[in-house]
Design a protein around this motif. Structure first.
Motif, PDB file in Angstrom:
ATOM      1  N   ILE A 190     -35.498   4.951 -49.824  1.00 42.80           N
ATOM      2  CA  ILE A 190     -35.051   6.347 -49.902  1.00 42.80           C
ATOM      3  C   ILE A 190     -34.427   6.651 -48.547  1.00 42.80           C
ATOM      4  CG2 ILE A 190     -35.714   8.762 -50.191  1.00 42.80           C
ATOM      5  CD1 ILE A 190     -38.143   7.784 -51.798  1.00 42.80           C
ATOM      6  N   LEU A 191     -33.144   6.966 -48.526  1.00 44.31           N
ATOM      7  CA  LEU A 191     -32.419   7.197 -47.280  1.00 44.31           C
ATOM      8  C   LEU A 191     -32.170   8.692 -47.102  1.00 44.31           C
ATOM      9  CD1 LEU A 191     -30.883   5.997 -44.820  1.00 44.31           C
ATOM     10  CD2 LEU A 191     -28.823   6.073 -46.246  1.00 44.31           C
ATOM     11  N   VAL A 192     -32.618   9.229 -45.963  1.00 42.52           N
ATOM     12  CA  VAL A 192     -32.433  10.641 -45.637  1.00 42.52           C
ATOM     13  C   VAL A 192     -31.431  10.747 -44.497  1.00 42.52           C
ATOM     14  CG1 VAL A 192     -33.550  12.766 -44.886  1.00 42.52           C
ATOM     15  CG2 VAL A 192     -34.813  11.135 -46.311  1.00 42.52           C
ATOM     16  N   LEU A 193     -30.360  11.512 -44.701  1.00 44.66           N
ATOM     17  CA  LEU A 193     -29.333  11.698 -43.683  1.00 44.66           C
ATOM     18  C   LEU A 193     -29.545  13.027 -42.969  1.00 44.66           C
ATOM     19  CD1 LEU A 193     -26.221  10.557 -45.740  1.00 44.66           C
ATOM     20  CD2 LEU A 193     -27.408   9.262 -43.995  1.00 44.66           C
ATOM     21  N   LEU A 194     -29.763  12.953 -41.646  1.00 44.78           N
ATOM     22  CA  LEU A 194     -29.963  14.152 -40.833  1.00 44.78           C
ATOM     23  C   LEU A 194     -29.118  14.100 -39.561  1.00 44.78           C
ATOM     24  CD1 LEU A 194     -33.851  14.517 -41.118  1.00 44.78           C
ATOM     25  CD2 LEU A 194     -32.138  15.943 -42.228  1.00 44.78           C
ATOM     26  N   LEU A 195     -28.090  13.288 -39.559  1.00 41.45           N
ATOM     27  CA  LEU A 195     -27.255  13.122 -38.376  1.00 41.45           C
ATOM     28  C   LEU A 195     -26.364  14.340 -38.142  1.00 41.45           C
ATOM     29  CD1 LEU A 195     -26.163   9.437 -39.047  1.00 41.45           C
ATOM     30  CD2 LEU A 195     -27.584  10.190 -37.128  1.00 41.45           C
ATOM     31  N   PRO A 196     -25.939  14.561 -36.893  1.00 40.98           N
ATOM     32  CA  PRO A 196     -24.977  15.630 -36.613  1.00 40.98           C
ATOM     33  C   PRO A 196     -23.574  15.196 -36.996  1.00 40.98           C
ATOM     34  CG  PRO A 196     -25.466  14.435 -34.605  1.00 40.98           C
ATOM     35  CD  PRO A 196     -26.368  13.854 -35.672  1.00 40.98           C
ATOM     36  N   ASN A 197     -22.652  16.141 -36.966  1.00 42.77           N
ATOM     37  CA  ASN A 197     -21.247  15.858 -37.260  1.00 42.77           C
ATOM     38  C   ASN A 197     -20.539  15.506 -35.963  1.00 42.77           C
ATOM     39  OD1 ASN A 197     -18.646  15.763 -38.256  1.00 42.77           O
ATOM     40  ND2 ASN A 197     -18.360  17.975 -38.182  1.00 42.77           N
ATOM     41  N   ILE A 220     -30.589  11.114 -49.823  1.00 44.76           N
ATOM     42  CA  ILE A 220     -30.753  12.560 -49.627  1.00 44.76           C
ATOM     43  C   ILE A 220     -29.922  12.944 -48.417  1.00 44.76           C
ATOM     44  CG2 ILE A 220     -32.370  14.433 -49.089  1.00 44.76           C
ATOM     45  CD1 ILE A 220     -34.609  12.621 -50.268  1.00 44.76           C
ATOM     46  N   ASN A 221     -28.953  13.835 -48.593  1.00 42.78           N
ATOM     47  CA  ASN A 221     -28.156  14.300 -47.457  1.00 42.78           C
ATOM     48  C   ASN A 221     -28.443  15.767 -47.188  1.00 42.78           C
ATOM     49  OD1 ASN A 221     -26.403  14.552 -45.345  1.00 42.78           O
ATOM     50  ND2 ASN A 221     -24.534  14.499 -46.580  1.00 42.78           N
ATOM     51  N   ALA A 222     -29.163  16.009 -46.083  1.00 34.14           N
ATOM     52  CA  ALA A 222     -29.438  17.377 -45.640  1.00 34.14           C
ATOM     53  C   ALA A 222     -28.866  17.602 -44.248  1.00 34.14           C
ATOM     54  CB  ALA A 222     -30.937  17.633 -45.646  1.00 34.14           C
ATOM     55  N   GLY A 223     -28.020  16.667 -43.791  1.00 31.84           N
ATOM     56  CA  GLY A 223     -27.451  16.752 -42.448  1.00 31.84           C
ATOM     57  C   GLY A 223     -26.115  17.455 -42.423  1.00 31.84           C
ATOM     58  N   ARG A 224     -25.047  16.684 -42.655  1.00 34.75           N
ATOM     59  CA  ARG A 224     -23.689  17.213 -42.661  1.00 34.75           C
ATOM     60  C   ARG A 224     -22.907  16.576 -43.810  1.00 34.75           C
ATOM     61  NH1 ARG A 224     -25.786  20.313 -39.972  1.00 34.75           N
ATOM     62  NH2 ARG A 224     -25.339  21.018 -37.854  1.00 34.75           N
ATOM     63  N   VAL A 249     -25.328  19.333 -48.496  1.00 33.95           N
ATOM     64  CA  VAL A 249     -24.178  19.654 -47.645  1.00 33.95           C
ATOM     65  C   VAL A 249     -22.966  18.855 -48.113  1.00 33.95           C
ATOM     66  CG1 VAL A 249     -25.454  20.385 -45.600  1.00 33.95           C
ATOM     67  CG2 VAL A 249     -25.084  17.953 -46.006  1.00 33.95           C
ATOM     68  N   PHE A 250     -21.783  19.429 -47.904  1.00 34.73           N
ATOM     69  CA  PHE A 250     -20.571  18.867 -48.488  1.00 34.73           C
ATOM     70  C   PHE A 250     -19.388  19.045 -47.540  1.00 34.73           C
ATOM     71  CE2 PHE A 250     -23.507  20.569 -51.538  1.00 34.73           C
ATOM     72  CZ  PHE A 250     -23.745  19.473 -52.366  1.00 34.73           C
ATOM     73  N   LYS A 251     -18.366  18.225 -47.734  1.00 32.38           N
ATOM     74  CA  LYS A 251     -17.181  18.319 -46.882  1.00 32.38           C
ATOM     75  C   LYS A 251     -16.458  19.642 -47.072  1.00 32.38           C
ATOM     76  CE  LYS A 251     -16.375  13.428 -46.151  1.00 32.38           C
ATOM     77  NZ  LYS A 251     -15.519  12.246 -46.327  1.00 32.38           N
ATOM     78  N   THR A 252     -16.496  20.170 -48.287  1.00 35.91           N
ATOM     79  CA  THR A 252     -15.928  21.486 -48.564  1.00 35.91           C
ATOM     80  C   THR A 252     -17.024  22.366 -49.131  1.00 35.91           C
ATOM     81  OG1 THR A 252     -13.758  20.530 -49.068  1.00 35.91           O
ATOM     82  CG2 THR A 252     -14.175  22.768 -49.846  1.00 35.91           C
ATOM     83  N   GLU A 253     -17.272  23.504 -48.493  1.00 33.99           N
ATOM     84  CA  GLU A 253     -18.280  24.449 -48.975  1.00 33.99           C
ATOM     85  C   GLU A 253     -17.677  25.840 -49.084  1.00 33.99           C
ATOM     86  OE1 GLU A 253     -21.900  24.298 -46.705  1.00 33.99           O
ATOM     87  OE2 GLU A 253     -22.133  22.136 -46.964  1.00 33.99           O
ATOM     88  N   PRO A 254     -17.989  26.575 -50.164  1.00 36.97           N
ATOM     89  CA  PRO A 254     -18.769  26.131 -51.325  1.00 36.97           C
ATOM     90  C   PRO A 254     -18.112  24.929 -52.024  1.00 36.97           C
ATOM     91  CG  PRO A 254     -18.443  28.518 -51.360  1.00 36.97           C
ATOM     92  CD  PRO A 254     -17.534  27.971 -50.311  1.00 36.97           C
ATOM     93  N   LEU A 255     -18.919  24.134 -52.683  1.00 37.30           N
ATOM     94  CA  LEU A 255     -18.422  22.971 -53.405  1.00 37.30           C
ATOM     95  C   LEU A 255     -17.485  23.437 -54.513  1.00 37.30           C
ATOM     96  CD1 LEU A 255     -18.803  19.853 -53.517  1.00 37.30           C
ATOM     97  CD2 LEU A 255     -20.511  20.259 -55.299  1.00 37.30           C
ATOM     98  N   PRO A 256     -16.225  22.952 -54.525  1.00 36.09           N
ATOM     99  CA  PRO A 256     -15.266  23.399 -55.553  1.00 36.09           C
ATOM    100  C   PRO A 256     -15.793  23.165 -56.967  1.00 36.09           C
ATOM    101  CG  PRO A 256     -14.160  22.150 -53.827  1.00 36.09           C
ATOM    102  CD  PRO A 256     -15.624  22.006 -53.564  1.00 36.09           C
ATOM    103  N   LYS A 257     -15.491  24.087 -57.857  1.00 33.32           N
ATOM    104  CA  LYS A 257     -16.008  24.022 -59.232  1.00 33.32           C
ATOM    105  C   LYS A 257     -15.565  22.763 -59.970  1.00 33.32           C
ATOM    106  CE  LYS A 257     -16.687  28.986 -59.928  1.00 33.32           C
ATOM    107  NZ  LYS A 257     -18.156  28.872 -60.005  1.00 33.32           N
ATOM    108  N   ASP A 258     -14.431  22.187 -59.571  1.00 30.22           N
ATOM    109  CA  ASP A 258     -13.937  20.985 -60.254  1.00 30.22           C
ATOM    110  C   ASP A 258     -14.363  19.697 -59.548  1.00 30.22           C
ATOM    111  OD1 ASP A 258     -12.398  21.283 -57.981  1.00 30.22           O
ATOM    112  OD2 ASP A 258     -10.463  20.964 -58.969  1.00 30.22           O
TER     113      ASP A 258
END
Length: 312
Positions: A190-197, A220-224, A249-258
């Motif tokens: 189980i890999l958890v991502l908490l790194l900074p950008n 699990i990505n809770a970082g960036r 977390v996502f590259k574009t937020e809010p996450l686009p509907k499509d």
């Protein structure tokens, strides 16, 4: 001396009121009610209008409302000689701890697989391993990651952590640097991502590194949002290299509907809620830091001062 709160409305007014409750004696102004800019010595920032910080000639410190600082540093005119303080608050740590621990357990118990079987009305008994038989890898073992690593180790998981520089955490196997990344990933079920950008962490989870994980690993990505190559993650899920992913977390937020993440049966989407800054506690942290600095205290005594060279 005055404090300026730079945020979007109506959040700006809410933060101003919360700060005033802790420091009624301070001159705290909500943007755009700036007044005399020469009087502003502290800026409390979330989403400042580009160029606004550069208009404050006597600025002593900038106080971020978030643990990250991307929302501030993206302003190309931000005064680079003024210290920027990241939000370090118990509520952030506790929120992230709750989120990550909950979703680690969810993946440990293979709940995504059982949920998929339920949708297919299929009864298939597959007993998950015990916690001591499960290895959790955490990428990013700083303030938040270190707390989470210790908690998971205390719960009985085998925990390994990875960071750019060497760390020492009791009960956690610590890896450091790019040379050790493959060895770290090969054991992370189980890999958890908490790194900074930072430039070094952009798309650090990509086709090559996803292939290093054990087959069937969960992410699990809770970082960036910038940490993951989104196309590579979808391909890894479709090939069953990765069994499931929880993304906050996502590259574009809010996450686009499509966006394909919404409909992917192996992805759980949460709307950037893992570590929310809370008015009641974070406002006191900011006021305490302002009082410390205005009383002649050093930045060295404040946790979370941003290091431009490190990127966090």
């Amino acid at each position: 001396m005055a404090v300026l709160v730079l945020d979007t409305l109506p959040h700006c007014q809410a933060w101003t009121e919360a700060l005033r409750e802790h420091a009624p004696e301070m001159d705290i102004r909500p943007w755009p009610e700036v007044g005399n800019r020469n009087e502003i010595t502290h800026a409390v920032v979330c989403f400042p209008e580009p160029g606004e910080l550069a208009k404050l000639p006597n600025l002593k410190a900038m106080h971020s409302l978030w643990a990250g600082v991307d929302h501030v540093t993206r302003d190309k005119d931000m005064p680079r000689t003024v210290p920027l303080i990241r939000m370090v608050d118990h509520s952030l740590s506790q929120g992230m701890l709750d989120y990550v621990t909950g979703h680690v357990y969810r993946h440990h118990l293979t709940m995504p697989k059982f949920e998929a079987l339920q949708r297919q009305t299929e009864w298939r008994q597959e007993v998950p391993p015990l916690v001591e038989e499960r290895t959790v890898g955490i990428m990013g073992i700083g303030v938040l990651g270190g707390v989470i690593a210790k908690q998971l180790a205390g719960l009985g998981f085998q925990v390994r952590g990875w960071a750019r520089s060497q760390k020492a955490i009791e009960g956690v196997s610590c890896f450091a640097g790019m040379d050790s990344l493959q060895a770290f990933l090969e054991g992370a079920e189980i890999l958890v991502l908490l790194l900074p950008n930072t430039p070094d962490t952009a798309d650090i989870l990509n086709a090559e590194t996803l292939a290093m994980l054990p087959k069937g690993a969960a992410v699990i990505n809770a970082g960036r949002g910038t940490l993951i190559d989104e196309d590579a993650l979808i391909a890894a899920l479709d090939s069953d290299q990765i069994s499931a992913a929880t993304l906050d977390v996502f590259k574009t937020e809010p996450l686009p509907k499509d966006h394909p993440f919404w409909a992917h049966e192996k992805i759980s989407v949460t709307p950037h809620v893992a570590a929310e800054t809370r008015l009641s506690t974070a406002s006191k942290v900011i006021i305490d830091n302002i009082r410390h600095l205005d009383g002649g205290g050093s930045f060295d005594d404040i946790e979370g001062v941003f290091d431009p060279q490190a990127g966090y």
